[in-house]
Scaffold this active site. Structure first.
Site, PDB file in Angstrom:
ATOM      1  N   LYS A  26       0.837  -1.211   0.000  1.00  0.00           N
ATOM      2  CA  LYS A  26       0.000   0.000   0.000  1.00  0.00           C
ATOM      3  C   LYS A  26       0.870   1.259   0.000  1.00  0.00           C
ATOM      4  O   LYS A  26       0.683   2.156  -0.826  1.00  0.00           O
ATOM      5  CB  LYS A  26      -0.926  -0.011   1.223  1.00  0.00           C
ATOM      6  CG  LYS A  26      -1.910   1.138   1.245  1.00  0.00           C
ATOM      7  CD  LYS A  26      -2.617   1.209   2.589  1.00  0.00           C
ATOM      8  CE  LYS A  26      -3.734   0.228   2.725  1.00  0.00           C
ATOM      9  NZ  LYS A  26      -4.948   0.624   2.009  1.00  0.00           N
ATOM     10  N   ARG A  95      -3.230   2.941   8.600  1.00  0.00           N
ATOM     11  CA  ARG A  95      -3.577   1.681   7.940  1.00  0.00           C
ATOM     12  C   ARG A  95      -2.367   0.776   7.840  1.00  0.00           C
ATOM     13  O   ARG A  95      -1.259   1.239   7.611  1.00  0.00           O
ATOM     14  CB  ARG A  95      -4.069   1.920   6.510  1.00  0.00           C
ATOM     15  CG  ARG A  95      -5.352   2.697   6.419  1.00  0.00           C
ATOM     16  CD  ARG A  95      -5.653   2.994   4.952  1.00  0.00           C
ATOM     17  NE  ARG A  95      -6.559   4.104   4.826  1.00  0.00           N
ATOM     18  CZ  ARG A  95      -7.880   3.988   4.658  1.00  0.00           C
ATOM     19  NH1 ARG A  95      -8.425   2.796   4.581  1.00  0.00           N
ATOM     20  NH2 ARG A  95      -8.627   5.057   4.564  1.00  0.00           N
ATOM     21  N   GLY A 104      -7.759  -7.294   4.514  1.00  0.00           N
ATOM     22  CA  GLY A 104      -8.638  -7.379   5.683  1.00  0.00           C
ATOM     23  C   GLY A 104      -8.075  -8.146   6.861  1.00  0.00           C
ATOM     24  O   GLY A 104      -8.757  -8.326   7.858  1.00  0.00           O
ATOM     25  N   MET A 106      -5.246  -7.451   8.648  1.00  0.00           N
ATOM     26  CA  MET A 106      -4.625  -6.636   9.703  1.00  0.00           C
ATOM     27  C   MET A 106      -5.486  -5.394   9.943  1.00  0.00           C
ATOM     28  O   MET A 106      -6.492  -5.191   9.286  1.00  0.00           O
ATOM     29  CB  MET A 106      -3.211  -6.277   9.282  1.00  0.00           C
ATOM     30  CG  MET A 106      -2.295  -7.493   9.320  1.00  0.00           C
ATOM     31  SD  MET A 106      -0.642  -7.107   8.823  1.00  0.00           S
ATOM     32  CE  MET A 106      -0.845  -6.607   7.154  1.00  0.00           C
ATOM     33  N   ARG A 351      -3.390  -1.252  -6.342  1.00  0.00           N
ATOM     34  CA  ARG A 351      -2.542  -2.436  -6.231  1.00  0.00           C
ATOM     35  C   ARG A 351      -2.900  -3.347  -7.387  1.00  0.00           C
ATOM     36  O   ARG A 351      -3.974  -3.195  -7.990  1.00  0.00           O
ATOM     37  CB  ARG A 351      -2.734  -3.147  -4.901  1.00  0.00           C
ATOM     38  CG  ARG A 351      -4.161  -3.528  -4.632  1.00  0.00           C
ATOM     39  CD  ARG A 351      -4.365  -3.991  -3.212  1.00  0.00           C
ATOM     40  NE  ARG A 351      -5.763  -4.300  -2.954  1.00  0.00           N
ATOM     41  CZ  ARG A 351      -6.253  -4.584  -1.779  1.00  0.00           C
ATOM     42  NH1 ARG A 351      -5.490  -4.607  -0.720  1.00  0.00           N
ATOM     43  NH2 ARG A 351      -7.532  -4.850  -1.626  1.00  0.00           N
ATOM     44  N   HIS A 467     -16.331  -8.941   0.992  1.00  0.00           N
ATOM     45  CA  HIS A 467     -15.305  -9.823   1.565  1.00  0.00           C
ATOM     46  C   HIS A 467     -15.418 -11.229   0.988  1.00  0.00           C
ATOM     47  O   HIS A 467     -14.441 -11.815   0.534  1.00  0.00           O
ATOM     48  CB  HIS A 467     -15.468  -9.850   3.087  1.00  0.00           C
ATOM     49  CG  HIS A 467     -14.506 -10.756   3.774  1.00  0.00           C
ATOM     50  ND1 HIS A 467     -14.785 -12.069   4.063  1.00  0.00           N
ATOM     51  CD2 HIS A 467     -13.234 -10.545   4.173  1.00  0.00           C
ATOM     52  CE1 HIS A 467     -13.749 -12.612   4.642  1.00  0.00           C
ATOM     53  NE2 HIS A 467     -12.784 -11.716   4.733  1.00  0.00           N
ATOM     54  N   GLU A 759      15.069 -45.596 -10.555  1.00  0.00           N
ATOM     55  CA  GLU A 759      14.271 -45.391  -9.338  1.00  0.00           C
ATOM     56  C   GLU A 759      15.060 -45.727  -8.077  1.00  0.00           C
ATOM     57  O   GLU A 759      14.540 -45.573  -6.975  1.00  0.00           O
ATOM     58  CB  GLU A 759      13.038 -46.302  -9.362  1.00  0.00           C
ATOM     59  CG  GLU A 759      12.092 -45.994 -10.492  1.00  0.00           C
ATOM     60  CD  GLU A 759      10.977 -47.005 -10.577  1.00  0.00           C
ATOM     61  OE1 GLU A 759       9.871 -46.698 -10.142  1.00  0.00           O
ATOM     62  OE2 GLU A 759      11.229 -48.124 -11.083  1.00  0.00           O
ATOM     63  N   SER A 778      14.029 -43.130 -17.758  1.00  0.00           N
ATOM     64  CA  SER A 778      12.958 -42.295 -17.223  1.00  0.00           C
ATOM     65  C   SER A 778      13.123 -42.288 -15.697  1.00  0.00           C
ATOM     66  O   SER A 778      13.159 -43.354 -15.073  1.00  0.00           O
ATOM     67  CB  SER A 778      11.598 -42.862 -17.626  1.00  0.00           C
ATOM     68  OG  SER A 778      10.585 -42.083 -17.059  1.00  0.00           O
ATOM     69  N   GLY A 780      12.098 -42.267 -12.217  1.00  0.00           N
ATOM     70  CA  GLY A 780      10.915 -42.505 -11.379  1.00  0.00           C
ATOM     71  C   GLY A 780      11.199 -41.864 -10.026  1.00  0.00           C
ATOM     72  O   GLY A 780      11.655 -42.515  -9.088  1.00  0.00           O
ATOM     73  N   THR A 781      10.934 -40.567  -9.969  1.00  0.00           N
ATOM     74  CA  THR A 781      11.376 -39.820  -8.777  1.00  0.00           C
ATOM     75  C   THR A 781      10.523 -40.091  -7.543  1.00  0.00           C
ATOM     76  O   THR A 781      10.913 -39.710  -6.445  1.00  0.00           O
ATOM     77  CB  THR A 781      11.407 -38.312  -9.086  1.00  0.00           C
ATOM     78  OG1 THR A 781      10.191 -37.971  -9.774  1.00  0.00           O
ATOM     79  CG2 THR A 781      12.597 -37.954  -9.941  1.00  0.00           C
ATOM     80  N   ASN A 782       9.389 -40.752  -7.727  1.00  0.00           N
ATOM     81  CA  ASN A 782       8.632 -41.146  -6.523  1.00  0.00           C
ATOM     82  C   ASN A 782       9.454 -42.168  -5.741  1.00  0.00           C
ATOM     83  O   ASN A 782       9.719 -42.010  -4.555  1.00  0.00           O
ATOM     84  CB  ASN A 782       7.283 -41.773  -6.892  1.00  0.00           C
ATOM     85  CG  ASN A 782       6.426 -40.846  -7.727  1.00  0.00           C
ATOM     86  OD1 ASN A 782       6.548 -39.639  -7.634  1.00  0.00           O
ATOM     87  ND2 ASN A 782       5.572 -41.411  -8.568  1.00  0.00           N
ATOM     88  N   ASP A 783       9.844 -43.213  -6.449  1.00  0.00           N
ATOM     89  CA  ASP A 783      10.639 -44.238  -5.764  1.00  0.00           C
ATOM     90  C   ASP A 783      12.057 -43.763  -5.482  1.00  0.00           C
ATOM     91  O   ASP A 783      12.641 -44.113  -4.460  1.00  0.00           O
ATOM     92  CB  ASP A 783      10.669 -45.526  -6.601  1.00  0.00           C
ATOM     93  CG  ASP A 783       9.421 -46.353  -6.348  1.00  0.00           C
ATOM     94  OD1 ASP A 783       9.000 -46.430  -5.184  1.00  0.00           O
ATOM     95  OD2 ASP A 783       8.854 -46.893  -7.315  1.00  0.00           O
ATOM     96  N   CYS A 845       9.164 -39.222 -14.817  1.00  0.00           N
ATOM     97  CA  CYS A 845       7.754 -39.598 -14.801  1.00  0.00           C
ATOM     98  C   CYS A 845       7.201 -39.727 -13.389  1.00  0.00           C
ATOM     99  O   CYS A 845       6.071 -40.138 -13.187  1.00  0.00           O
ATOM    100  CB  CYS A 845       7.522 -40.882 -15.588  1.00  0.00           C
ATOM    101  SG  CYS A 845       8.352 -42.298 -14.872  1.00  0.00           S
ATOM    102  N   TYR A 865      12.128 -34.443 -21.397  1.00  0.00           N
ATOM    103  CA  TYR A 865      10.690 -34.281 -21.183  1.00  0.00           C
ATOM    104  C   TYR A 865      10.317 -34.490 -19.721  1.00  0.00           C
ATOM    105  O   TYR A 865      11.081 -35.065 -18.943  1.00  0.00           O
ATOM    106  CB  TYR A 865       9.891 -35.241 -22.066  1.00  0.00           C
ATOM    107  CG  TYR A 865      10.019 -36.702 -21.697  1.00  0.00           C
ATOM    108  CD1 TYR A 865       9.198 -37.269 -20.734  1.00  0.00           C
ATOM    109  CD2 TYR A 865      10.964 -37.519 -22.320  1.00  0.00           C
ATOM    110  CE1 TYR A 865       9.320 -38.604 -20.392  1.00  0.00           C
ATOM    111  CE2 TYR A 865      11.096 -38.854 -21.985  1.00  0.00           C
ATOM    112  CZ  TYR A 865      10.269 -39.383 -21.011  1.00  0.00           C
ATOM    113  OH  TYR A 865      10.392 -40.705 -20.658  1.00  0.00           O
TER     114      TYR A 865
HETATM  115  C1  PEP Z   1       8.169 -43.476  -9.698  1.00  0.00           C
HETATM  116  O1  PEP Z   1       8.591 -44.270  -8.875  1.00  0.00           O
HETATM  117  O2  PEP Z   1       8.500 -42.297  -9.740  1.00  0.00           O
HETATM  118  C2  PEP Z   1       7.201 -43.922 -10.704  1.00  0.00           C
HETATM  119  C3  PEP Z   1       6.798 -43.135 -11.668  1.00  0.00           C
HETATM  120  O3  PEP Z   1       6.693 -45.148 -10.567  1.00  0.00           O
HETATM  121  P1  PEP Z   1       5.508 -45.487  -9.517  1.00  0.00           P
HETATM  122  O4  PEP Z   1       5.036 -44.227  -8.964  1.00  0.00           O
HETATM  123  O5  PEP Z   1       4.505 -46.225 -10.286  1.00  0.00           O
HETATM  124  O6  PEP Z   1       6.235 -46.311  -8.529  1.00  0.00           O
HETATM  125 MG    MG Z   2       8.262 -46.358  -9.181  1.00  0.00          MG
END
Ligand code: PEP
Ligand code: MG
Length: 955
Positions: A26, A95, A104, A106, A351, A467, A759, A778, A780-783, A845, A865
């Site tokens: 402000k 203010r 709103g 503060m 603003r 509001h 993975e 690829s 597999g960043t979850n695992d 992935c 990708y």
């Molecule tokens: C992973 O592990 O990142 C993955 C894509 O495989 P999932 O989630 O099926 O284990």
């Molecule tokens: Mg996996």
């Protein structure tokens, strides 16, 4: 000497818009407006550093008083009146205004400087004793509540009593004697409550108000708001002291708020409301229904009360010119507040305007076409997560609907839920798993938790800038505001619309795009990427260098992914193709088979389904890459759990239930995430891999004959959970052999690629060797996150918030990639893989493929990708474009519209970091962001109806 105070007014300013961190949003914009010659009442800003100092030490910096007194003198000379003067008094507002917008949340104190003497002078100057005493009683009420901590309800009660006594309904119908009496009664009440007189010294009042504004930085409302909007706790607020101007000085005075364009749909129309003879907070509080600014809007809404354009044409023209000047200056939509005092216009605030995602896109595209900004700037204008708001379901066009009321279309999207009348109940019911619509006469900041929990908000009073409307838009909640035909009987738990009476808990639908209130549950549909959205996405694609694929295994998901612009499928989790319906029985038979013959029988049944499904995916993607991963079924997701399930599988397999039970017991593992899964299954049971390869190649051959382009797809076969080159070689051997057999049987030649997921840390470290055989990677960043951290995907939800609170992790690593650990492994794997096979394609992935911050890492690291859930494809496209532009030096513009909250932390966290990963993670994402809850479970995630950690029940 530190400069704690910055002056502005009379066409000049010591500050400017670029020093928001110091002056707050402000203060910085008041300075900017003053310096471009707009009519801003003079004032000064105490910096956010004063607030931080105050918080840390409990006192003000030594030289602050002196600087404030000097600033006050400048202000007095600019305003031409004197603070505390009994003839020509200056009154000020104090203010709050932090760096980030916290509307709103503060405190503000108006009319500071009024006492028994100055009120008389004000009465004389304005020639309106009623106005002077109304201002005085408002001041006492506000100051006593905010600064002195006297419960506001005392004053509300006295005000009500005064109106009853006078036999009137509205505050402005009170006579001057009533107000004078109220002032006396208010002061007495303060004395009774505090044992002290209400302060009469303007200097005491000023410092009291400044202190209250600084303290309000840490009030619970503000803290909750910061938590919900990811605003850092440090930073503090500035305090703006500014000469008062009065919109309540008669019928040639008014207060108003406006957006330079429509913040709901982005139309290039001046959009706002005003109230004659009122102060600014009367407009936003929604207590009186304001009138439109323009004649066009008045006619569109069928409103009879004259617009500002008609009522005060000269002031309106001035305001329109300021609108243009502000947009050209800021190159963005502005949200402004103004006051008209006896026919003179004053600007109190500008603003960047908060807007819905739909509006943000429309405005970015329009402003590009108008030459105000470049295409690149347009692409940088939205935070990718905002796109999530566009995935709101809308009411189906041909849905049967019974409209029971109509209000203003205050925040778009459809919401369906049970009627509740109170914010606490909304939170309670939502935590019990229900969906609710919060129905209120008007909302206040105290309802913020209810607004957050509810699917949507319906109010009976207030306008488009009330509001409820503003907060709902900022949270991405659908909202219908000011549906005046509704009558709430909160005590009885009833909502009356004419003769119709709805009870608390009854179902209601609202359409925030049309303002319709609909009886019961009305069917909804998903939006498409069209119009300005399509244009912006196509601009994003011009700058994007990384491909965006989708993780999809059903026909519906593949079609959706393609609609949303996916350029292929980066992960087909083949085991997920067997979650639905009766198919799980065949899958279970295969898993539970105790000898090769039984397994082959079960596999034979699976082969046909698998081939058919994959053919369909190839046909839909028609020439785009499709990466099919071999089975990776963690056993805990597939083993039958109940007696009924065991006997069903036994019956289907034609074997005694005892045998199935014994086998299920044998297979049970403590942590199946690290167990007999991924490629390990195919090592033990090669026939599984052979069946799948047969299905994939058979599907490729068939798709070559039947898909629209008649091109045989290049199948990418992906091996999961590989740790060693030897595992990969064995499996690749089976795949190659099967490919040769199918080519012969089907009499076709096709190209295919066999790659691996990375993975496991070992796979990352061994990437150089794996690349000798693997044709793509690829990640597999979850695992990989799970195995790098040693954290189970299934359990972290329970303690991750402790880790965040203690500063151990800034983000949930299952949501935003841990660059230091997992990211480092990815870089090592990429370097090693590319040194063996320089043209190797690599992607990601894991769910991080749809997270904008992680996508930025992928861009910086050089991945080819990202692949993510279909609904995140547009988000990923925009995030990837922004990362590419950032790499070219384009600046990210601060995003103004609502950002969906981080799904992984905070009280709303219902996300379980589970192995049924894409589905559950996506579901968590949706739950976290508050959208699409219904269809996600129903349509694409039918597999998860029973909850993310359980395989679907057979019965
Ligand atoms: C992973 O592990 O990142 C993955 C894509 O495989 P999932 O989630 O099926 O284990
Ligand atoms: Mg996996």
């Amino acid at each position: 000497m530190t400069k704690w105070v910055y002056n502005f007014g009379a066409g000049e300013a010591e500050g400017h818009a670029e020093i928001k961190d110091l002056l707050g949003n402000k203060g910085a914009n008041l300075a900017e407006m003053a310096s471009i010659g707009l009519p801003v009442p003079p004032g000064f800003t105490l910096t956010t550093e004063v607030c931080s100092h105050f918080e840390q030490t409990g006192s003000y910096p030594q030289d602050l008083k002196e600087q404030v007194q000097k600033a006050l003198q400048i202000l007095e000379s600019r305003a031409g009146c004197k603070f505390g003067d009994s003839e020509n008094p200056l009154l000020v507002s104090v203010r709050s205004g932090a760096r980030a917008r916290m509307p709103g949340m503060m405190d503000t104190v108006l009319n500071v400087g009024l006492n028994a003497k100055t009120v008389e002078a004000l009465a004389e100057q304005s020639d309106d004793r009623r106005f002077a005493f109304d201002s005085y009683r408002r001041f006492i009420q506000m100051y006593a509540d905010i600064v002195l901590g006297v419960d506001a309800c005392h004053f509300e009660k006295m005000l009500q009593r005064a109106k009853q006594k006078r036999g009137v309904k509205q505050d402005h119908e009170l006579q001057v004697e009533d107000l004078e009496r109220l002032v006396r009664d208010y002061k007495t009440r303060v004395f009774v409550e505090l044992g002290e007189e209400f302060p009469t010294d303007p200097q005491v009042q000023l410092w009291g108000a400044i202190g209250a504004v600084f303290k309000s930085w840490t009030n619970p409302r503000a803290k909750t708001y910061r938590e919900l909007h990811d605003i850092p706790e440090e930073g503090g607020t500035a305090a703006n002291v500014q000469a008062m101007v009065f919109g309540n000085m008669g019928h040639d005075s008014a207060s108003g708020v406006a957006f330079t364009r429509n913040p709901s749909n982005g139309d290039n129309h001046f959009y706002g409301e005003f109230l004659l003879n009122a102060q600014g907070e009367d407009v936003v509080a929604g207590i009186r229904t304001p009138s439109e600014l323009t004649m066009q809007a008045r006619m569109a809404h069928g409103n009879n009360s004259p617009s500002l354009e008609e009522k005060m044409p000269k002031v309106f023209r001035e305001l329109m010119a300021i609108r243009d000047q502000l947009e050209k200056h800021y190159k963005d939509v502005q949200d402004i507040e103004f006051t008209i005092q006896k026919g003179k216009l004053y600007m109190l605030q500008t603003r960047s305007g908060k807007r819905t995602t739909q509006a943000a896109i429309q405005i970015a595209v329009d402003m590009t076409n108008e030459g105000l900004i470049t295409k690149q700037q347009a692409v940088m204008r939205l935070h990718p997560s905002q796109i999530d708001q566009l995935l709101h379901p809308t009411i189906a066009e041909n849905a049967k609907k019974q409209i029971i009321a109509k209000g203003l279309p205050a925040s778009p999207g459809a919401a369906i839920g049970k009627v509740v009348f109170c914010a606490d109940e909304a939170v309670q019911r939502v935590s019990d798993g229900e969906k609710v619509i919060l129905v209120r006469n008007e909302t206040s900041p105290d309802d913020i938790h209810g607004l957050h929990a509810a699917e949507g908000v319906l109010t009976t009073r207030g306008g488009m800038t009330s509001h409820a409307a503003v907060v709902a838009r900022s949270m991405g909640r659908p909202c219908v505001a000011g549906a005046g035909h509704l009558e709430i009987d909160e005590a009885a738990g009833k909502l009356k619309i004419g003769d119709l009476v709805l009870e608390k808990g009854d179902k209601l639908s609202i359409d925030g795009s049309t303002g319709e209130v609909l009886l019961g549950e009305v069917p909804t549909v998903l939006p498409k990427v069209t119009g300005a959205f399509r244009t912006l996405m196509s601009w994003a694609d011009e700058y994007r260098t990384m491909q965006v694929r989708a993780n999809a295994e059903t026909k519906a998901d593949a079609i959706l992914a393609k609609d949303f612009g996916a350029e292929g499928i980066g992960l087909v989790r083949t085991e997920h193709m067997f979650f639905a319906g009766m198919r799980i029985t065949a899958m279970r038979q295969m898993i539970l088979a105790s000898d090769t013959k039984d397994r082959k029988d079960a596999l034979h049944r699976l082969l046909f389904m698998q081939r058919e499904d994959i053919t369909e995916l190839f046909q839909i993607m028609d020439g785009q890459p499709v990466t099919i991963r071999l089975f990776d079924p963690p056993l805990h997701e597939f083993l039958p759990n109940t007696e009924a399930e065991l006997s069903y599988v036994a019956r289907a397999a034609g074997v005694p239930v005892e045998r199935v039970r014994r086998r299920a017991t044998e297979l049970r593992e403590f942590n199946p995430m690290l167990g007999h899964r991924g490629c390990r299954l195919a090592i033990t049971y090669p026939e599984i891999c052979e069946m799948q390869a047969r299905a994939i190649f058979g599907a490729a051959a068939e798709a070559g004959r039947t898909s629209p382009s008649k091109k045989t797809p290049v199948a990418e076969v992906m091996v999961p959970l590989v740790a060693t080159l030897e595992e990969f070689k064995i499996i690749k051997g089976i795949i190659d052999k099967t490919a040769a057999a199918v080519q012969k049987e089907e009499n076709v030649n096709f190209t295919y690629r066999v790659g691996t997921m990375i993975e496991l840390p070992r796979a990352a470290l061994q990437a150089g060797k794996l690349a000798e055989e693997a044709e793509f990677f690829s990640f597999g960043t979850n695992d990989l996150t799970q195995t790098t951290y040693g954290l189970s995907r299934d359990d972290t939800g329970t303690f991750m918030s402790d880790y965040k609170a203690k500063g151990i992790m800034a983000q949930d690593p299952f949501v935003t990639l841990d660059e230091e650990g997992v990211g480092e492994l990815i870089k090592v794997a990429m370097n090693r893989g590319l040194s063996t096979r320089p043209d190797m394609k690599m992607g990601i992935c894991g769910e991080h493929g749809g997270d904008p911050t992680s996508i930025d890492f992928c861009q910086r690291t050089g991945l080819n990708y990202v692949s993510c859930s279909p609904y995140r494809v547009p988000i990923a496209r925009l995030a990837a474009a922004q990362s590419a532009l950032k790499a070219q030096g384009e600046r990210v513009t601060e995003t103004r519209a609502a950002r969906p909250r981080n799904p992984s932390f905070g009280p709303w966290c219902r996300l379980v970091s589970t192995r049924a990963s894409s589905c559950a993670r996506f579901r968590g994402f949706l739950e976290g962001s508050g959208h699409l809850r219904e269809f996600s479970a129903e349509k694409s995630l039918g597999c998860l109806k029973g909850g993310p950690r359980q395989p679907p029940s057979l019965f």
